[in-house]
Design a protein around this motif. Structure first.
Motif, PDB file in Angstrom:
ATOM      1  N   TYR A 164       0.538  -1.409   0.168  1.00 45.37           N
ATOM      2  CA  TYR A 164      -0.013  -0.047   0.106  1.00 45.37           C
ATOM      3  C   TYR A 164       0.828   0.946  -0.297  1.00 45.37           C
ATOM      4  N   LYS A 168       0.979   3.942  -2.761  1.00 45.76           N
ATOM      5  CA  LYS A 168       0.679   5.613  -2.425  1.00 45.76           C
ATOM      6  C   LYS A 168       1.709   6.205  -2.673  1.00 45.76           C
ATOM      7  N   SER A 172       0.263   8.482  -5.734  1.00 46.77           N
ATOM      8  CA  SER A 172      -1.198   8.337  -4.208  1.00 46.77           C
ATOM      9  C   SER A 172      -2.975   8.347  -5.543  1.00 46.77           C
ATOM     10  N   TYR A 175      -5.266   5.287  -4.877  1.00 50.66           N
ATOM     11  CA  TYR A 175      -5.327   4.937  -3.737  1.00 50.66           C
ATOM     12  C   TYR A 175      -7.249   6.244  -3.768  1.00 50.66           C
TER      13      TYR A 175
END
Ligand code: HEC
Length: 211
Positions: A164, A168, A172, A175
């Motif tokens: 994650y 991210k 970014s 998400y």
């Protein structure tokens, strides 16, 4: 085209004669002229620099002026473009060295333009501190994004959390479509290697962020 001028005239010829008929350029026209003004005012001998004025598809979708909200389809497209932009390290190892990550997270270095040329004095920094609060007790903190203090303590250091954070930081928008957090890997500001060190800084229990 000036959208709506005919409506204005049709609706109120007498009023228009008396008051003048205010017309405004439509959103697309405003956008095109704004982009022209910005491009024209930004000159640089290096074509590499001028190329950065061209928005990619995702940035275009995120820069809508007419109707600020993204449609479901557009959000899905931004997410899909983010997904395909992400490259993982050849080693498959997403967690690097938190000490290097710590330095990167506090490092605001980027490209600089000096006398019209792109000057690269050193490796780019992560810029995280510009927008996020980091380790406890640090005075100089950004507040554009949420505090990352204790991130690993709260979210753990499982392979899923590592993935994650890697994704991210890389892009970014995977998400959070059109978020204010830059797409640091996708825009080639950071390398995959640097991102693995930032992952370690965020999730390693030894990292000052989690102590
Ligand atoms: C220009 C400001 C900006 C910069 C620079 C920035 N971020 Fe962010 N970040 C944000 C914003 C705004 C959010 C909240 C919206 C979102 O999730 O995209 C966020 C969200 C996050 C999240 C999700 C938080 C959660 O609770 O899941 C992580 C992780 C993160 N940032 C890490 C980083 C790291 C690491 C760096 C440096 C490499 C960094 N950010 C650089 C603005 C920034």
């Amino acid at each position: 085209m000036r959208a709506g001028w005919w409506k204005c005239i049709a609706a109120s010829v007498p009023a228009a004669l008396a008051l003048g008929c205010a017309t405004f350029p439509d959103a697309a026209e405003t956008r095109a002229s704004a982009e022209k003004i910005v491009s024209a005012s930004f000159t640089a001998p290096s074509p590499q620099l001028l190329k950065r004025l061209e928005q990619d598809r995702a940035q275009r979708l995120c820069s809508k002026v007419e109707d600020a909200a993204l449609t479901q389809e557009e959000a899905a497209e931004v997410i899909e473009l983010a997904r395909t932009s992400i490259q993982y390290p050849a080693s498959g190892k997403l967690v690097g060295n938190w000490k290097i990550g710590e330095a990167l997270a506090h490092d605001g270095a980027g490209d600089r333009i000096a006398r019209g040329v792109l000057e690269k004095r050193k490796e780019n920094g992560g810029l995280c501190q510009n927008c996020h609060a980091l380790a406890r007790g640090e005075i100089n903190v950004g507040n554009v994004g949420p505090a990352l203090t204790g991130f690993g303590t709260k979210r753990g250091n499982s392979p899923e959390t590592a993935k994650y954070v890697y994704e991210k930081v890389y892009n970014s928008w995977l998400y959070f479509p059109c978020s204010n957090m830059p797409r640091l890997g996708a825009n080639k500001h950071l390398t995959s290697d640097q991102i693995t060190h930032l992952v370690a800084y965020l999730i390693d229990p030894q990292s000052p962020l989690n102590r």
